[in-house]
Motif scaffolding. Structure first.
Motif, PDB file in Angstrom:
ATOM      1  N   ASP A 111       0.807  -1.219   0.000  1.00 43.09           N
ATOM      2  CA  ASP A 111       0.000   0.000   0.000  1.00 43.09           C
ATOM      3  C   ASP A 111       0.840   1.269   0.000  1.00 43.09           C
ATOM      4  OD1 ASP A 111      -2.268  -1.551   0.022  1.00 43.09           O
ATOM      5  OD2 ASP A 111      -2.500  -1.490   2.200  1.00 43.09           O
ATOM      6  N   GLN A 149      -8.464   5.316   3.612  1.00 43.80           N
ATOM      7  CA  GLN A 149      -8.945   4.139   2.899  1.00 43.80           C
ATOM      8  C   GLN A 149     -10.456   4.236   2.753  1.00 43.80           C
ATOM      9  OE1 GLN A 149      -7.507   0.304   4.215  1.00 43.80           O
ATOM     10  NE2 GLN A 149      -9.384  -0.721   3.544  1.00 43.80           N
ATOM     11  N   GLU A 201      -7.513   4.001  -1.863  1.00 44.94           N
ATOM     12  CA  GLU A 201      -6.739   4.602  -0.781  1.00 44.94           C
ATOM     13  C   GLU A 201      -6.108   5.888  -1.293  1.00 44.94           C
ATOM     14  OE1 GLU A 201      -3.973   1.961   1.070  1.00 44.94           O
ATOM     15  OE2 GLU A 201      -5.377   0.264   1.060  1.00 44.94           O
TER      16      GLU A 201
END
Length: 705
Positions: free
Chosen positions: A67, A435, A441
């Motif tokens: 991420d 998120q 995100e």
């Protein structure tokens, strides 16, 4: 004012730590977070492999690597052990996108995405910017975070930052391990790692090493020793204190390599010849680094950490070096100098992290500050050659080319320069990671830096003073079609004051101008096709602007620009239960877009090969036997911005074999440059080109008690 600023910055850091210590945790304890740096657990066992899912260094928050909207490469402790790598510069050769500079034979120096740096080195996210060689005996993992990184790391880091994650004491249990190795040149290394719980809440870990250097180069030798104790104390259910100290002592011959010939390429046939004086060419450095870090969980998703770091560096290097070749007379010209630096760094950093949200929206908010003071004294003595001009028809600094170079008589002239600089910085930053549902995100943040530099040219009596205040943004969008795939777009900026990355002297000209600017645009993806495998790919553009340019009339402006367009792809982890790998390829196309202090428009960036491949594999054939295989490739590159001296492309093949005698003893054989290729991987300008080692073998044994 400067003393009050320093005291206020350090008191702020102390107050941050004190607040975290005395605060009461809420009743509901928070679950353990897999990616928070405070939760890195080291047991001394080989159970981590080549994979890593911790992306916290790139965000200062508990973030999975998948991420992170940024290119990140890493080398774990297991891979370092499998390759028998003990020095940072050796490890970085296996990271595509990085090319190595020779660093004048006395320091780590790199090009990351085409941007040169001697200072973008960090340990646990804190600046370690002196010019010296870094060992890895006390390091858990090496991370390369690519692209502009000002939000997380502050000034510099235009092409990227290199972070070392240090080993920590573990409360879980006792662990004792060690290793010894020797290579075919006679170089050897001894390492020890002892972890000992002192009670249920306190543990001590000590890492130490002694290493002696040798190589194919005539007269080259040296030694390194270091010791690094760390203490972990659980002060309460939600509070942890980590204290560490490292002392590194390095002494080696300063080797500046070989000159170029005909202004086009390396001088061939002299790869073992030392173009210096072994009694004069020497580099010594001592580094002391002490850190105190406090981590606290307030409950309710709110955590904090605060760190104070003190570092002291003392180094000197002296060298006679080649400056050119007279091909008609078959002679070489020499130069020389002695340089010394002392530096003292104080850094205080604090981070507050708040995680909140529900099923549809989750938020991770970072608020942080950093304050630092850096005091540096740098001096240089020059070498003059004292032989009478015309003796034997040669200039005073000219000598015949031979397998062993005769160095003409010379004298050391003290006091060529002396520079005293004081740097104070204050930074505040905010970052939001949002998120939205399962598929979107957002990452956004700003960092404000105040950069106050004062320098004095002691002999010239010229002082310089400049204050810069800069805001550096970071933006990222991540789309996740599923949990194992992220597609991202990111934008980030960084800056570098005109005094350069060591901040030794602010000239009257550079004091007039605002910092250089780095801007990174990136599109990429990260994919985890298997539980312990991460595949990454990215295309990017890195622009550098506001570089000084002086025209033919002597007018200086900030009109210089350069650009690097690139692509990278890699895969790392446990591909099968018997195959672990770290594979990567990078393409870089970098050039000066306009004329600048570096050169005219259209010149290729120095030491930036267009194609780089780095691949390391370990195959375990049985539970007791395995072997390793690695390849490094770099295409041709120019030694400097002049674009006249070319370092030819090369391939290097490495191999290894492993045998486990029993659960406590294992042996391994590592071979570097298996096919004995002649190549020149790095340079410092056109006439200091480093020949690579030929075929070499290292045998080692590991013990785990």
């Amino acid at each position: 004012m400067r003393d009050r600023f320093s005291r206020a910055a350090l008191l702020a850091g102390a107050a941050f730590i004190f607040t975290a210590t005395t605060a009461q945790a809420e009743d509901a304890a928070q679950p353990e977070r897999d990616y928070l740096p405070s939760n890195i657990v080291v047991t001394g066992e080989r159970d981590t492999g080549y994979d890593n899912d911790d992306g916290s260094s790139a965000t200062k928050t508990p973030t999975p690597l998948i991420d992170v909207p940024q290119g990140v490469s890493f080398i774990t402790e297991d891979q370092l052990e499998d390759q028998s790598i003990r020095q940072l510069n050796e490890a970085l050769r296996y990271v595509p996108g990085i090319s190595m500079e020779t660093g004048e034979g006395h320091r780590d120096e790199v090009f990351i995405r085409g941007q040169e740096s001697t200072a973008d080195f960090y340990i646990d996210g804190l600046r370690d910017d002196a010019q010296y060689y870094r060992s890895l005996y006390n390091i858990e993992r090496v991370e390369v975070l690519k692209g502009a990184n000002a939000l997380i790391f502050g000034r510099g880091a235009g092409g990227g930052a290199i972070n070392r994650v240090a080993k920590r004491a573990d409360l879980a249990g006792q662990a004792v391990s060690g290793s010894a190795s020797v290579d075919s040149f006679g170089a050897f290394a001894l390492l020890a790692d002892v972890n000992q719980p002192l009670s249920g809440d306190v543990a001590l870990r000590v890492n130490g090493t002694y290493e002696e250097f040798d190589s194919h180069r005539d007269f080259y030798e040296g030694r390194f020793y270091g010791i690094s104790p760390t203490l972990t104390a659980q002060l309460g259910p939600q509070t942890t204190l980590i204290a560490s100290y490292t002392y590194d002592d390095d002494k080696r011959v300063t080797d500046r390599g070989v000159p170029s010939v005909g202004g086009t390429g390396p001088l061939r046939g002299y790869d073992e010849t030392f173009f210096g004086d072994p009694d004069f060419n020497e580099a010594e450095s001592q580094a002391h680094i002490a850190r105190l870090r406090l981590e606290h969980d307030f409950g309710g998703g709110l955590t904090a950490n605060g760190t104070i770091q003190y570092a002291n560096y003392d180094k000197v290097y002296a060298n006679i070096l080649p400056t050119g070749v007279n091909t008609a007379a078959n002679t070489v010209f020499l130069g020389g100098y002695r340089d010394y630096t002392t530096r003292e760094n104080w850094i205080g950093q604090g981070n507050l992290i708040w995680q909140t949200g529900g099923d549809m929206v989750e938020s991770t908010l970072l608020l942080g500050f950093e304050a630092s003071r850096q005091d540096t004294v740098n001096g240089r003595d020059t070498v003059s050659f004292t032989r009478a001009p015309g003796t034997d028809g040669l200039d005073p600094n000219e000598t015949p080319l031979a397998e062993t170079i005769f160095v003409p008589p010379y004298a050391l002239n003290p006091g060529a320069r002396l520079r005293d600089s004081q740097l104070e910085t204050l930074s505040f930053y905010i970052q939001e990671q949002l998120q939205i549902g399962d598929h979107i995100e957002l990452v956004g943040g700003l960092r404000w830096d105040r950069f106050d530099l004062q320098t004095l040219d002691v002999f010239g009596g010229v002082s310089g003073d400049r204050v810069d205040e800069k805001v550096s943004p970071r933006l990222g969008v991540i789309v996740k079609p599923d949990a194992d795939l992220s597609i991202y777009a990111s934008y980030a900026e960084s800056f570098l004051p005109q005094a350069g990355d060591q901040f030794l002297l602010l000239s009257p000209t550079s004091a007039q101008f605002e910092p250089e600017k780095f801007t990174n645009y990136e599109l990429g993806l990260k994919w985890a096709p298997l539980e312990k495998v991460l595949v990454n790919a990215a295309v990017f553009r890195l622009e550098r602007s506001k570089t000084p340019f002086t025209d033919s009339l002597g007018n200086t402006t900030l009109s210089g620009e350069s650009r690097v367009d690139g692509f990278e792809i890699g895969a790392v982890g446990e591909i099968t239960d018997f195959w672990q790998a770290n594979l990567g390829y990078t393409y870089l196309d970098g050039e000066l877009r306009t004329a600048s202090s570096f050169g005219p428009a259209g010149q290729r960036l120095q030491q930036t090969p267009k194609h780089q491949i780095a691949a390391w594999n370990r195959f375990d054939v049985t539970e007791a036997f395995g072997f390793g295989f690695g390849v490094i490739h770099q295409s041709d590159q120019f030694a400097s911005f002049s674009n006249t001296v070319e370092l030819p492309s090369y391939w290097r093949v490495d191999a290894a074999a492993y045998y486990t005698v029993n659960e406590r003893v294992s042996v391994q054989l590592n071979i570097e440059n298996l096919f004995d290729e002649t190549y020149y991987p790095s340079a410092h300008g056109n006439n200091n080109i480093q020949p690579a080692e030929p075929f070499s073998a290292r045998i080692g044994v590991r013990l785990a008690l």
